[in-house]
Design a protein around this motif. Structure first.
Motif, short mmCIF file in Angstrom:
data_model
loop_
_atom_site.label_atom_id
_atom_site.label_comp_id
_atom_site.label_asym_id
_atom_site.label_seq_id
_atom_site.Cartn_x
_atom_site.Cartn_y
_atom_site.Cartn_z
N LEU A 142 0.85 -1.19 0.00
CA LEU A 142 0.00 0.00 0.00
C LEU A 142 0.88 1.23 0.00
N ILE A 169 1.03 -6.46 0.30
CA ILE A 169 -0.16 -7.26 -0.01
C ILE A 169 0.15 -8.38 -1.00
N PRO A 218 -8.74 -17.55 -0.44
CA PRO A 218 -9.46 -17.03 0.72
C PRO A 218 -9.67 -15.51 0.65
N ASN A 219 -10.64 -15.01 1.38
CA ASN A 219 -10.86 -13.57 1.49
C ASN A 219 -9.58 -12.89 1.94
N LYS A 252 -6.54 -10.95 -4.28
CA LYS A 252 -7.05 -11.13 -5.64
C LYS A 252 -7.50 -9.80 -6.26
N SER A 253 -8.30 -9.04 -5.51
CA SER A 253 -8.76 -7.74 -6.04
C SER A 253 -7.59 -6.78 -6.17
N THR A 254 -6.68 -6.83 -5.22
CA THR A 254 -5.51 -5.96 -5.28
C THR A 254 -4.75 -6.22 -6.59
N GLN A 312 -15.34 -5.84 -8.89
CA GLN A 312 -16.05 -6.57 -7.84
C GLN A 312 -17.20 -5.70 -7.31
N HIS A 325 -15.13 -17.28 -6.08
CA HIS A 325 -15.09 -18.14 -4.89
C HIS A 325 -15.79 -19.47 -5.14
N1 LIG Z 1 -6.54 0.44 0.55
C1 LIG Z 1 -6.33 -0.52 1.48
N2 LIG Z 1 -6.16 -0.18 2.78
C2 LIG Z 1 -5.94 -1.12 3.73
N3 LIG Z 1 -5.90 -2.45 3.46
C3 LIG Z 1 -6.06 -2.84 2.20
C4 LIG Z 1 -6.30 -1.91 1.13
N4 LIG Z 1 -6.42 -2.59 -0.02
C5 LIG Z 1 -6.27 -3.88 0.32
N5 LIG Z 1 -6.05 -4.03 1.63
C6 LIG Z 1 -5.85 -5.31 2.34
O1 LIG Z 1 -5.14 -6.17 1.50
C7 LIG Z 1 -5.59 -7.50 1.64
C8 LIG Z 1 -6.02 -8.05 0.28
O2 LIG Z 1 -7.23 -7.43 -0.12
P1 LIG Z 1 -8.00 -7.84 -1.47
O3 LIG Z 1 -9.19 -6.97 -1.57
O4 LIG Z 1 -7.05 -7.82 -2.58
O5 LIG Z 1 -8.43 -9.34 -1.14
P2 LIG Z 1 -9.32 -10.36 -2.01
O6 LIG Z 1 -8.48 -11.56 -2.21
O7 LIG Z 1 -9.86 -9.68 -3.20
O8 LIG Z 1 -10.49 -10.72 -0.99
P3 LIG Z 1 -12.05 -11.06 -1.26
O9 LIG Z 1 -12.10 -12.51 -1.64
O10 LIG Z 1 -12.69 -10.84 0.07
O11 LIG Z 1 -12.57 -10.13 -2.32
C9 LIG Z 1 -6.71 -7.45 2.67
O12 LIG Z 1 -6.17 -7.80 3.90
C10 LIG Z 1 -7.15 -6.02 2.65
O13 LIG Z 1 -7.67 -5.64 3.88
#
Ligand SMILES: Nc1ncnc2c1ncn2[C@@H]1O[C@H](COP(=O)(O)OP(=O)(O)OP(=O)(O)O)[C@@H](O)[C@H]1O
Ligand SMILES: [Mg+2]
Lengths: 91, 251
Positions: B11, B18, B37-38, B42-44, B87, B205
């Protein structure tokens, strides 16, 4: 009164609007200023618009949305004001 | 087509790592799925690839057909053919869905040195694509995503994808919030676009979506890395047993 800041360089070009849909009876006297929403801009840019085009689209929408909520006679006047104050601030 | 190597992302605002070395290649014509897992990143990954602010790439690379994605502005990536189905699709009050679509289509055409679509051609195309996704005229006139149901928002993302015909499509949980029929429509929309020149990265998922969009490769992402890669059977394993076994095996 709420305002929208357009661009980093043009703090003076703000679009004032009155929150008429507010259903609470409390009237806010302090002006709050928000920048054009980053998520909205990114969404537009991910679809291919450049930053300028994205700002213009979002701001235009914002104004339209706000003006639609105003009574007719205000809306006409406000629309003209917005057109004037936006001139030169984007594009 | 899409080549991600050793991608490390933190970040911008805080010292939070991340992505911790993502390696992933999507070949043209293939559908890759990412499960995990959540909070695994993935979204990042999809945001970093598409150029959203707030992230810092500390190591590694990402290219689309050899071009360095990380050097480009978001709109340049879009014009190069990268598309992200969000998403959480964003609402834009006061901007008609149709106006938004037309502005986007023409912006990309312009960036590629192509001529703008005429109003008539555009209308014809939108109507045709909207119909196959069961998006009615009213939804096309309404402001972008404002007041749309969860499922309508996701179908609207697919409509944008169908109109823009990107070569690399990333779908971030496009199936979540969809009823069974809408899921089929979305899958048909994706399948209609499948062809030799196009790659897909489908984040999900659930096996459900992958019943309709048959993936060539399935990846498991955990704690900022791809920890396991396999065929469609990997998605079934996740569906049946969750991640515990897979993660234990990796560690
Ligand atoms: N802008 C941000 N500020 C703080 N934490 C962040 C930020 N962006 C991502 N994170 C953290 O980074 C990690 C990955 O987040 P991400 O959204 O990429 O997960 P994901 O795999 O897409 O989850 P999900 O399956 O729930 O959609 C999480 O712990 C999230 O809280
Ligand atoms: Mg996510």
């Amino acid at each position: 009164m709420r305002q929208l800041l357009i661009g980093d360089k043009c703090g003076a070009h703000t679009v004032p609007y009155i929150e008429v849909k507010n259903n609470s009876s409390r009237v806010e006297h302090e002006a709050t200023t928000s920048k054009v929403d980053e998520d909205q801009l990114f969404y537009c840019r991910q679809r291919g618009m450049d930053e300028e085009e994205a700002v213009a689209l979002v701001v235009n929408g914002f104004c339209k949305d706000v003006l639609q909520a105003l009574p007719m006679e205000f809306a006409m006047e406000a629309q003209q004001l917005v057109a004037i104050s936006l001139e030169g601030s984007v594009g | 087509m899409l080549e991600i190597k050793n991608l490390h992302v933190k970040l911008e605002e805080e010292e939070k790592q991340i992505l911790k070395g993502v390696d992933l290649t999507v070949e043209a014509g293939k559908v890759h799925a990412i499960m995990g897992p959540n909070g695994s990143g993935k979204s990042t990954l999809s945001y970093v690839l598409s150029g959203r602010d707030g992230y810092e790439v500390t190591e590694g690379s990402a290219t689309l057909d050899g071009a360095d994605l990380l050097e480009m502005e978001p709109e340049e990536r879009a014009a190069a053919g990268l598309f992200l189905a969000f998403q959480y699709p964003v609402e834009i009050p006061g901007v008609g869905n149709m106006t938004f679509l037309r502005t986007a289509v023409n912006a990309q055409r312009k960036a590629r040195g192509e001529e703008e679509l005429s109003a008539a051609d555009f209308l014809k195309l939108v109507r045709e694509k909207a119909k196959s996704l069961k998006i009615d005229a009213d939804m096309l006139k309404r402001p972008v995503n404002v007041g749309f149901s969860g499922g309508e928002k996701k179908r609207n993302e697919i409509l944008q994808m169908a109109m823009l015909e990107p070569k690399m499509c990333i779908l971030d949980e496009t199936d979540s919030g969809l009823d069974v029929d809408a899921m089929k429509l979305v899958a048909e929309g994706v399948n209609a676009l499948r062809d030799e020149g196009r790659g897909f990265l489908v984040i999900t998922h659930y096996q459900r979506l992958l019943d309709h969009i048959k993936p060539d490769v399935v990846h498991i992402m955990a704690d900022g890395r791809i920890v396991k890669t396999g065929g469609p059977e990997l998605a079934l394993e996740v569906e049946n047993n969750g991640y515990t076994d897979i993660l234990a095996e990796v560690n």
